[in-house]
Design a protein around this motif. Structure first.
Motif, PDB file in Angstrom:
ATOM      1  N   TYR A 180     -36.402 -11.025 -15.434  1.00  0.00           N
ATOM      2  CA  TYR A 180     -37.043  -9.770 -15.028  1.00  0.00           C
ATOM      3  C   TYR A 180     -36.715  -8.569 -15.919  1.00  0.00           C
ATOM      4  CZ  TYR A 180     -38.786  -5.920 -12.300  1.00  0.00           C
ATOM      5  OH  TYR A 180     -39.447  -4.788 -11.921  1.00  0.00           O
ATOM      6  N   PRO A 181     -35.431  -8.304 -16.252  1.00  0.00           N
ATOM      7  CA  PRO A 181     -35.145  -7.089 -17.034  1.00  0.00           C
ATOM      8  C   PRO A 181     -35.947  -7.006 -18.330  1.00  0.00           C
ATOM      9  CG  PRO A 181     -33.114  -7.957 -16.136  1.00  0.00           C
ATOM     10  CD  PRO A 181     -34.178  -8.975 -15.838  1.00  0.00           C
ATOM     11  N   LYS A 182     -36.016  -8.118 -19.078  1.00  0.00           N
ATOM     12  CA  LYS A 182     -36.757  -8.094 -20.347  1.00  0.00           C
ATOM     13  C   LYS A 182     -38.256  -7.952 -20.091  1.00  0.00           C
ATOM     14  CE  LYS A 182     -34.789  -9.081 -24.145  1.00  0.00           C
ATOM     15  NZ  LYS A 182     -33.930  -8.504 -24.996  1.00  0.00           N
ATOM     16  N   TRP A 208     -28.710  -1.359 -23.259  1.00  0.00           N
ATOM     17  CA  TRP A 208     -28.677  -2.790 -22.931  1.00  0.00           C
ATOM     18  C   TRP A 208     -27.254  -3.293 -23.171  1.00  0.00           C
ATOM     19  CZ3 TRP A 208     -33.114  -4.813 -20.956  1.00  0.00           C
ATOM     20  CH2 TRP A 208     -33.202  -6.190 -20.800  1.00  0.00           C
ATOM     21  N   ILE A 231     -33.704   2.947 -18.791  1.00  0.00           N
ATOM     22  CA  ILE A 231     -33.493   1.569 -18.347  1.00  0.00           C
ATOM     23  C   ILE A 231     -32.083   1.142 -18.748  1.00  0.00           C
ATOM     24  CG2 ILE A 231     -34.266  -0.825 -18.636  1.00  0.00           C
ATOM     25  CD1 ILE A 231     -37.059   0.158 -19.051  1.00  0.00           C
ATOM     26  N   LEU A 275     -29.201  -1.923 -18.537  1.00  0.00           N
ATOM     27  CA  LEU A 275     -28.641  -3.225 -18.173  1.00  0.00           C
ATOM     28  C   LEU A 275     -27.155  -3.093 -18.453  1.00  0.00           C
ATOM     29  CD1 LEU A 275     -29.343  -6.190 -17.280  1.00  0.00           C
ATOM     30  CD2 LEU A 275     -29.122  -6.778 -19.673  1.00  0.00           C
ATOM     31  N   GLU A 304     -33.032  -1.419  -8.524  1.00  0.00           N
ATOM     32  CA  GLU A 304     -31.657  -1.865  -8.795  1.00  0.00           C
ATOM     33  C   GLU A 304     -31.577  -3.352  -8.500  1.00  0.00           C
ATOM     34  OE1 GLU A 304     -28.628   0.366  -6.760  1.00  0.00           O
ATOM     35  OE2 GLU A 304     -27.033  -0.893  -7.591  1.00  0.00           O
ATOM     36  N   ARG A 305     -31.117  -4.128  -9.457  1.00  0.00           N
ATOM     37  CA  ARG A 305     -30.988  -5.574  -9.255  1.00  0.00           C
ATOM     38  C   ARG A 305     -29.672  -6.039  -9.842  1.00  0.00           C
ATOM     39  NH1 ARG A 305     -36.871  -8.038  -9.418  1.00  0.00           N
ATOM     40  NH2 ARG A 305     -37.963  -6.137  -8.830  1.00  0.00           N
ATOM     41  N   GLN A 311     -24.006  -8.635 -13.919  1.00  0.00           N
ATOM     42  CA  GLN A 311     -25.046  -7.936 -14.674  1.00  0.00           C
ATOM     43  C   GLN A 311     -25.854  -7.072 -13.711  1.00  0.00           C
ATOM     44  OE1 GLN A 311     -26.414  -8.547 -18.392  1.00  0.00           O
ATOM     45  NE2 GLN A 311     -24.216  -8.350 -18.186  1.00  0.00           N
ATOM     46  N   PHE A 314     -28.928  -4.228 -13.261  1.00  0.00           N
ATOM     47  CA  PHE A 314     -30.127  -3.697 -13.916  1.00  0.00           C
ATOM     48  C   PHE A 314     -30.636  -2.508 -13.118  1.00  0.00           C
ATOM     49  CE2 PHE A 314     -34.843  -3.916 -14.518  1.00  0.00           C
ATOM     50  CZ  PHE A 314     -34.839  -3.528 -15.847  1.00  0.00           C
ATOM     51  N   VAL A 337     -33.336   0.901 -13.000  1.00  0.00           N
ATOM     52  CA  VAL A 337     -34.466   1.652 -13.556  1.00  0.00           C
ATOM     53  C   VAL A 337     -34.356   3.065 -13.012  1.00  0.00           C
ATOM     54  CG1 VAL A 337     -36.973   1.833 -13.688  1.00  0.00           C
ATOM     55  CG2 VAL A 337     -35.892  -0.425 -13.658  1.00  0.00           C
TER      56      VAL A 337
END
Ligand SMILES: C[S@@+](CC[C@H](N)C(=O)[O-])C[C@H]1O[C@@H](n2cnc3c(N)ncnc32)[C@H](O)[C@@H]1O
Length: 292
Positions: free
Chosen positions: A55-57, A139, A166, A168, A238-239, A283, A285, A287
């Motif tokens: 998902y992030p990419k 990132w 963004i 990560l 947020e993930r 990790q 992630f 936004v």
């Protein structure tokens, strides 16, 4: 520009990591398709990353529109800057790795059609022009920065109104439950190490011995910057990924079909534990939208 000793050492450390991986077959511009010969960690295995956290990419790609201006903080081997430039962005990558940036800028001459440049700068002190960027990316770089308040202010300032940040991020999690789960599955599953070797490594870890060398500025942030980020920006998503699987998931060794099954099985369990808030993800992630 003057770069202090810690940041210089940080740059050298990452230059060494990149050249080791490059000897292992890394194409620095297509980081997504990169898989080290015998990966130990999830971040050395592009295929695995695609399986467990696509998902992030995918989200990053979906946000790039031709002509938009992007800033990649701690751009490292340059993969994300290239990715954004190939999608039409006017991309700037900034990093403290002096030799690598020279090399990347040299390589760029082969692709004059791409709007991309790399600059040496220390993000602890770097300043950026106001209202310049549509998208800023960090990132897995933010946790190497000490002066995070300064960097947050610069990101806010340099983003256009409504611009996107963004992030990560790698989070060290110290929960005993997470460590115990990781050790259990590592011992149980077929991996690059034999049982006794894993047992010794796990025992060493429990006594504070790590096989992973940390970079000189790893986790050097002067306070909990995630809170500051959430206050400074509007959090849109947020993930979290890799709750207990981070230490061993790249080490699973089996035939292709079985490996894929085992990865999916432990990753599914991992997601469920994260969702139930039993463990945090290694990790993270985020936004974040500019408030201006
Ligand atoms: C884990 S690597 C990630 C690199 C890249 N974003 C990627 O995903 O491949 C961290 C990066 O942050 C850079 N970095 C660390 N401290 C920095 C600083 N003070 N200023 C600029 N870059 C820094 C390192 O040189 C390295 O390239």
């Amino acid at each position: 520009m003057d770069i202090d000793q810690t940041s210089q050492a940080e740059g050298k450390y990452w230059e060494n990591v990149i050249s080791t991986l490059q000897n292992d077959g890394l194409d620095f511009r297509t980081r997504e398709d990169f898989v080290a010969k015998d990966p130990k960690y999830f971040w050395e295995d592009g295929d695995l990353m695609k399986m467990i956290m696509p998902y992030p990419k995918a989200f990053l790609k979906s946000q790039i529109k031709p002509g938009m201006k992007t800033l990649d903080l701690g751009s490292g081997s340059g993969g994300n800057s290239y990715l954004m430039a190939k999608l039409g962005a006017d991309a700037l990558g900034v990093d403290v790795q002096e030799e690598n940036i020279r090399y990347l800028n040299q390589e760029l001459k082969k692709e004059p059609e791409l709007k991309i440049r790399f600059e040496v700068n220390d993000l602890n002190v770097a300043t950026f022009p106001e209202n310049q960027f549509d998208l800023v990316l960090s990132w897995n770089s933010f946790h190497h920065i000490k002066n995070t308040d300064h960097l947050i202010q610069e990101i806010q300032k340099s983003l256009k109104p409504d611009g996107l940040f963004i992030l990560l991020e790698h989070q060290h999690t110290h929960s005993m439950f997470r460590k115990a789960l990781g050790a259990f599955f590592w011992l149980l599953l077929p991996t690059r190490e034999r049982f006794m070797e894993k047992f010794q490594l796990i025992r060493g870890r429990a006594h504070g011995k790590s096989e992973e060398t940390l970079s000189p500025a790893e986790d050097s942030a002067d306070h909990d910057y995630l809170d500051s980020l959430k206050k400074a920006f509007v959090l849109e998503d947020e993930r979290a990924y890799l709750g207990f699987t981070g230490p061993f998931i790249a080490r699973i060794r089996a035939g292709k079909g079985l490996k894929s099954f085992l990865v999916k099985m432990v990753d599914g369990l991992d997601r469920a534990f994260i969702k139930m808030r039993l463990i945090k993800g290694e990790q993270l992630f985020l936004v974040l939208r500019n408030r201006k």
